[in-house]
Design a protein around this motif. Structure first.
Motif, short mmCIF file in Angstrom:
data_model
loop_
_atom_site.label_atom_id
_atom_site.label_comp_id
_atom_site.label_asym_id
_atom_site.label_seq_id
_atom_site.Cartn_x
_atom_site.Cartn_y
_atom_site.Cartn_z
N GLY A 41 1.87 -7.35 -1.65
CA GLY A 41 2.30 -6.33 -2.59
C GLY A 41 1.37 -5.13 -2.60
N PRO A 42 1.59 -4.22 -3.55
CA PRO A 42 0.83 -2.97 -3.60
C PRO A 42 -0.63 -3.19 -3.99
CG PRO A 42 2.80 -2.84 -4.98
CD PRO A 42 2.65 -4.25 -4.56
N ILE A 43 -1.51 -2.43 -3.32
CA ILE A 43 -2.94 -2.40 -3.64
C ILE A 43 -3.42 -0.95 -3.57
CG2 ILE A 43 -3.43 -4.73 -2.76
CD1 ILE A 43 -4.77 -3.15 -0.29
N ILE A 91 -11.18 5.50 -5.17
CA ILE A 91 -9.82 5.11 -4.79
C ILE A 91 -9.21 6.34 -4.13
CG2 ILE A 91 -7.53 4.44 -5.64
CD1 ILE A 91 -9.60 2.21 -6.02
N ILE A 92 -8.76 6.19 -2.87
CA ILE A 92 -8.24 7.34 -2.14
C ILE A 92 -6.76 7.21 -1.80
CG2 ILE A 92 -10.48 7.92 -1.17
CD1 ILE A 92 -9.35 6.78 1.54
N GLY A 93 -6.18 6.01 -2.00
CA GLY A 93 -4.79 5.85 -1.63
C GLY A 93 -4.25 4.50 -2.04
N THR A 94 -3.02 4.26 -1.62
CA THR A 94 -2.36 2.98 -1.89
C THR A 94 -1.69 2.48 -0.62
OG1 THR A 94 -0.29 4.03 -2.56
CG2 THR A 94 -1.90 3.57 -4.31
N ALA A 95 -1.41 1.19 -0.60
CA ALA A 95 -0.67 0.57 0.50
C ALA A 95 -0.05 -0.71 -0.04
CB ALA A 95 -1.61 0.24 1.66
N THR A 96 0.87 -1.25 0.72
CA THR A 96 1.48 -2.53 0.38
C THR A 96 1.12 -3.52 1.47
OG1 THR A 96 3.32 -1.44 -0.74
CG2 THR A 96 3.65 -3.73 -0.09
N ASP A 99 1.82 -8.91 4.94
CA ASP A 99 1.56 -10.14 5.67
C ASP A 99 0.06 -10.25 5.97
OD1 ASP A 99 2.10 -12.53 6.96
OD2 ASP A 99 3.22 -11.62 8.63
N CYS A 100 -0.37 -11.44 6.32
CA CYS A 100 -1.72 -11.69 6.82
C CYS A 100 -1.54 -12.44 8.13
CB CYS A 100 -2.53 -12.51 5.82
SG CYS A 100 -4.22 -12.85 6.38
N ILE A 101 -2.03 -11.86 9.22
CA ILE A 101 -1.75 -12.38 10.55
C ILE A 101 -3.03 -12.76 11.30
CG2 ILE A 101 0.42 -11.11 10.78
CD1 ILE A 101 -1.15 -8.98 12.37
N THR A 102 -2.85 -13.53 12.37
CA THR A 102 -3.98 -13.88 13.24
C THR A 102 -3.80 -13.32 14.65
OG1 THR A 102 -2.93 -15.99 13.78
CG2 THR A 102 -4.54 -15.98 11.97
N ARG A 103 -2.63 -12.73 14.93
CA ARG A 103 -2.36 -12.10 16.22
C ARG A 103 -1.44 -10.91 16.02
NH1 ARG A 103 -0.08 -16.70 19.88
NH2 ARG A 103 0.32 -17.63 17.88
N SER A 104 -1.63 -9.88 16.84
CA SER A 104 -0.76 -8.71 16.75
C SER A 104 -0.90 -7.87 18.01
CB SER A 104 -1.14 -7.86 15.54
OG SER A 104 -0.42 -6.65 15.53
N LEU A 117 -0.24 -3.55 6.68
CA LEU A 117 -0.03 -2.53 5.65
C LEU A 117 1.25 -1.74 5.90
CD1 LEU A 117 -3.67 -1.09 5.60
CD2 LEU A 117 -2.72 -2.91 4.16
N LYS A 118 1.94 -1.45 4.83
CA LYS A 118 3.14 -0.59 4.85
C LYS A 118 3.05 0.38 3.68
CE LYS A 118 5.50 -2.94 8.01
NZ LYS A 118 5.73 -2.46 9.32
N ASP A 119 3.88 1.40 3.71
CA ASP A 119 4.03 2.35 2.59
C ASP A 119 2.70 2.96 2.14
OD1 ASP A 119 6.77 1.68 2.57
OD2 ASP A 119 6.36 -0.03 1.25
N GLN A 120 1.83 3.29 3.10
CA GLN A 120 0.54 3.87 2.75
C GLN A 120 0.71 5.31 2.30
OE1 GLN A 120 1.29 2.31 5.79
NE2 GLN A 120 -0.63 1.84 6.83
N ARG A 121 -0.15 5.72 1.36
CA ARG A 121 -0.17 7.13 0.96
C ARG A 121 -1.53 7.49 0.40
NH1 ARG A 121 4.12 6.87 -3.88
NH2 ARG A 121 5.33 6.26 -2.11
#
Length: 164
Positions: A41-43, A91-96, A99-104, A117-121
């Protein structure tokens, strides 16, 4: 659009610069960590306090990713990824976190675990906050009496080296 600090997520994650800016700007889609998280979720994205040695090391790694892996047509030079325009201790921005992954296949993944991370601003105005390790509730840590550490006014580093 975020209208006030009350609209911001409760939790923050402190990230060293220039990585924090790259995450908040939406360029970096994975934040690398040595530990796993179940948080989704959002952080808020918190840019940690300035540490010259850490910044120099991180800047070199950051440029290596941009030049060798990210494939951007015109990545910034060493001089362009400088202190100017980066905010520290805020605090400079937000993101959602989705997932937490071990490979990408992402060029930004090089950790044991990666927070996707998605929806960063970026925030229009950074909020001075004393950071902490891991995820933390940031509102009790706001330092209203201290401005955020910023080396130059209102510059933001872009991949093409231009200010925005």
């Amino acid at each position: 659009m975020i209208l006030s600090t009350l609209d911001l997520p409760r939790l923050a994650l402190s990230i060293r610069q220039p990585w924090a800016h790259a995450c908040a700007a939406g360029w970096k889609d994975i934040e690398n960590r040595k530990w796993r998280t179940a948080i989704r979720g959002p952080i808020c994205i918190h840019a940690s306090a300035f540490n010259k040695r850490n910044f120099e090391e991180d800047r070199e790694d950051y440029l290596e990713v941009l030049h060798e892996h990210a494939g951007h047509p015109k990545p910034p030079t060493h001089e362009e990824v400088a202190l100017e325009g980066l905010t520290f201790g805020a605090i400079i921005g937000t993101a959602t976190i989705v997932d937490c992954i071990t490979r990408s296949g992402s060029p930004w993944f090089f950790g044991r675990f990666g927070f996707v991370l998605k929806d960063q601003r970026l925030l229009d105005t950074p909020i001075p906050v004393k950071g902490a390790l891991g995820f933390f509730e940031w509102r009790p840590r706001v330092t209203n009496h201290e401005p955020a550490q910023q080396a130059a006014p209102a510059q933001r580093i872009c991949f093409d080296g231009h200010e925005n």
